[in-house]
Design a protein around this motif. Structure first.
Motif, PDB file in Angstrom:
ATOM      1  N   LYS A  35       0.894  -1.174  -0.088  1.00 26.53           N
ATOM      2  CA  LYS A  35      -0.101  -0.086  -0.003  1.00 26.53           C
ATOM      3  C   LYS A  35       0.956   1.133  -0.022  1.00 26.53           C
ATOM      4  CE  LYS A  35      -3.849   1.782   2.415  1.00 26.53           C
ATOM      5  NZ  LYS A  35      -4.780   1.613   3.915  1.00 26.53           N
ATOM      6  N   LEU A  36       0.432   2.292  -0.754  1.00 22.58           N
ATOM      7  CA  LEU A  36       1.143   3.298  -0.954  1.00 22.58           C
ATOM      8  C   LEU A  36       0.158   4.630  -0.805  1.00 22.58           C
ATOM      9  CD1 LEU A  36       3.711   5.429  -1.520  1.00 22.58           C
ATOM     10  CD2 LEU A  36       3.192   4.702  -3.848  1.00 22.58           C
ATOM     11  N   CYS A  37       0.350   5.476  -0.009  1.00 24.87           N
ATOM     12  CA  CYS A  37      -0.725   6.612   0.235  1.00 24.87           C
ATOM     13  C   CYS A  37       0.107   8.012   0.368  1.00 24.87           C
ATOM     14  CB  CYS A  37      -1.780   6.344   1.104  1.00 24.87           C
ATOM     15  SG  CYS A  37      -1.298   6.172   2.609  1.00 24.87           S
ATOM     16  N   LYS A  38      -0.412   9.087  -0.035  1.00 28.63           N
ATOM     17  CA  LYS A  38      -0.276  10.192   0.518  1.00 28.63           C
ATOM     18  C   LYS A  38      -0.788  11.135   1.423  1.00 28.63           C
ATOM     19  CE  LYS A  38       2.510  14.296  -1.333  1.00 28.63           C
ATOM     20  NZ  LYS A  38       2.455  15.162  -2.359  1.00 28.63           N
ATOM     21  N   LYS A  39      -0.346  11.460   2.316  1.00 30.03           N
ATOM     22  CA  LYS A  39      -1.056  12.395   3.580  1.00 30.03           C
ATOM     23  C   LYS A  39      -0.373  13.587   3.748  1.00 30.03           C
ATOM     24  CE  LYS A  39      -3.453   8.495   5.649  1.00 30.03           C
ATOM     25  NZ  LYS A  39      -3.197   7.473   6.700  1.00 30.03           N
ATOM     26  N   GLY A  40      -0.866  14.584   3.423  1.00 30.52           N
ATOM     27  CA  GLY A  40      -0.081  15.972   3.581  1.00 30.52           C
ATOM     28  C   GLY A  40       0.869  16.034   2.414  1.00 30.52           C
ATOM     29  N   ASN A  41       2.254  16.306   2.878  1.00 30.54           N
ATOM     30  CA  ASN A  41       3.152  16.105   1.934  1.00 30.54           C
ATOM     31  C   ASN A  41       3.947  14.813   2.206  1.00 30.54           C
ATOM     32  OD1 ASN A  41       4.508  16.996   4.076  1.00 30.54           O
ATOM     33  ND2 ASN A  41       5.424  19.105   3.114  1.00 30.54           N
TER      34      ASN A  41
ATOM     35  N   LEU B 104      -0.603  -0.325  -7.439  1.00 29.12           N
ATOM     36  CA  LEU B 104      -0.177   0.918  -6.677  1.00 29.12           C
ATOM     37  C   LEU B 104      -0.371   2.244  -7.429  1.00 29.12           C
ATOM     38  CD1 LEU B 104       3.191  -0.675  -5.318  1.00 29.12           C
ATOM     39  CD2 LEU B 104       1.017  -0.225  -3.878  1.00 29.12           C
ATOM     40  N   ALA B 105       0.156   2.214  -8.698  1.00 31.76           N
ATOM     41  CA  ALA B 105      -0.284   3.402  -9.511  1.00 31.76           C
ATOM     42  C   ALA B 105      -1.523   3.825  -9.612  1.00 31.76           C
ATOM     43  CB  ALA B 105       0.276   3.266 -10.736  1.00 31.76           C
ATOM     44  N   ALA B 106      -2.367   2.586  -9.699  1.00 33.46           N
ATOM     45  CA  ALA B 106      -3.847   3.038 -10.033  1.00 33.46           C
ATOM     46  C   ALA B 106      -4.486   3.470  -8.689  1.00 33.46           C
ATOM     47  CB  ALA B 106      -4.538   1.838 -10.479  1.00 33.46           C
TER      48      ALA B 106
END
Ligand SMILES: Cc1cc2nc3c(=O)[nH]c(=O)nc-3n(C[C@H](O)[C@H](O)[C@H](O)COP(=O)(O)OP(=O)(O)OC[C@H]3O[C@@H](n4cnc5c(N)ncnc54)[C@H](O)[C@@H]3O)c2cc1C
Length: 421
Positions: free
Chosen positions: A132-138, A187-189
């Protein structure tokens, strides 16, 4: 600046080294028990790592024009690749422009990259698959599954799995099971990227005709023409290999990506084979005429002896309804002329390509329309892409690895340089 590189293949290791050189603290995540497993298989274990004969048109994409591709290779091209490997200490062997490590062992290229990563202080986590890859804030958060022998630990989001920048370099679905992986697409999707459906490329083609069984093992220098819905798409020349299911060899690999895409769209795919490509039309007419004058009256198998592989001639006799022992003359002109014409134009109906595990690369992948010139995502800032995961596939001849070095370098360097944290 904490950089995560997901995927320890050719592109990932290059990205990691470029990011480190620019001052980033780099961690490579690799799901296999060691980095660079696919690299070891390249060029039949010899690693054809680039090619001096270079053109952007040797790289194919549905989402990127030649002009746009040129920008990447202007930024890091074949000369830069040679400099990069020279600095690592690689001695190069040039075989008609196809470049290999001098020892012709892919392991030399891999080891040089591995040692350079270790020396640079790049942290490499093997048997660690990013789930899993996610972005929260920066910040980016990575969740990975670590496998240690039979024991599987799930490493949940925690402090040390937080990064400023991420380079996704997970490769494609092409290659043997266990080595190739489609997880990069997921992951990209998951971050909103559009993935152009990957199909196998640089791969063998399966044909409809049952007679291929009797042709297995035949190798011949041929000219091949690919037709999609009866329209000529591409010509290739080289050593064709006939197998019990269809056609293989470099010339087939070169246009297989177009065939695979067309088959996935249920289009009609045909290949026309010229087994005697060295003769012009006029020369061939002369050969036929002279042969008939000198050898008429001989049995067919003697008359055609030496023109083409025996297995081929046996099949063409059958297709022309000519018995091997039948004497060549005016009365059976139509039949022997048909054999001559089959040698120049032998059409076969392609029904499928071999699966991903037989393919060297994939056509398709993360759309190039969603990345910048620095290979940063236009959707998620700080996310970069490199390698085969992207919708760019090269011809056979060292071009796919060249793309791995080019894109890896650009992504790794810009992950640090372009940063605003
Ligand atoms: C048999 C064969 C022969 C070839 N010969 C040549 C050749 O001679 N010349 C040439 O130019 N090209 C050749 N190629 C193509 C070339 O190997 C690839 O284009 C190139 O290796 C792609 O590099 P990459 O880093 O993008 O992907 P890869 O080398 O596939 O690396 C991706 C890495 O990411 C890892 N990974 C995937 N998902 C995750 C995840 N979720 N978490 C952690 N890690 C993950 C994978 O285990 C893998 O190690 C060949 C390919 C094959 C299969």
């Amino acid at each position: 600046m904490e950089i995560a590189v997901i995927g320890g293949g050719a592109a990932g290791m290059t990205a990691a080294l470029a990011a480190r050189k620019c001052g980033g603290a780099v961690t490579i995540y690799e799901k296999n028990d060691r980095v660079g497993k696919k690299l070891l298989m390249t060029g039949n274990g010899k690693c054809n790592f680039t090619n001096l004969d270079f053109s952007c048109s040797y790289f194919r994409s549905d989402s990127c024009q030649d002009k746009e591709k040129q920008v990447f290779f202007d930024s890091f091209g074949v000369d830069d690749t040679l400099r990069f490997f020279e600095e690592l200490g690689l001695l190069v062997k040039n075989k008609n422009g196809y470049l290999y490590p001098f020892c012709e062992q892919a392991s030399a290229v891999l080891d040089l990259l591995r040692f350079a990563c270790d020396r640079a202080g790049i942290k490499t986590l093997v048997r660690t698959e990013v789930k899993k890859l996610c972005k929260k804030g920066n910040k980016f958060f990575i969740e990975a599954k670590q496998t240690n022998g039979d024991k599987v630990d799930l490493v949940r989001i925690k402090e040390e799995a937080v990064f400023d920048r991420v380079v996704l370099a997970c490769g494609s679905k092409a290659g043997p099971k266990g080595i190739a992986s489609g997880s990069g697409y997921l992951l990209a999707a998951s971050l909103g990227h559009h993935v152009i459906t990957p199909v196998p490329a640089l791969v063998q083609l399966r044909c409809k005709e049952v007679f291929f069984k009797q042709l297995a093992g035949v190798r011949s220098t041929c000219a091949l023409t690919l037709y999609l819905d009866e329209k000529e798409i591409q010509k290739e020349r080289g050593e064709l290999q006939l197998t019990d299911y269809g056609i293989s060899g470099i010339p087939v690999f070169q246009f297989s990506r177009y065939a695979a895409k067309a088959l996935s769209e249920k289009r009609n795919v045909k290949v026309s084979i010229d087994f005697l490509p060295d003769f012009s039309k006029e020369e061939y007419s002369g050969i036929i005429h002279n042969r008939f004058e000198r050898k008429k009256g001989e049995p067919a198998e003697e008359f055609f002896l030496g023109i083409a592989n025996k297995k081929l001639l046996q099949l063409f006799f059958k297709l022309a309804d000519l018995k091997p022992g039948e004497e060549i003359g005016e009365s059976n002109r139509k039949k022997w002329e048909k054999v001559f014409s089959l040698l120049r134009k032998f059409d076969t109906q392609v029904t499928a390509c071999n699966p991903f595990e037989n393919a060297q690369v994939c056509a398709g992948g993360v759309s190039m329309g969603e990345v910048t010139k620095t290979l940063e995502s236009t959707l998620v800032s700080g996310l970069f892409f490199a390698g085969e995961l992207l919708d760019i596939d090269g011809r056979c001849g060292g071009y796919n690895l060249q793309w791995a070095w080019t894109s890896g370098h650009i992504a790794g360097e810009n992950a640090v340089k372009g940063a605003d944290v």
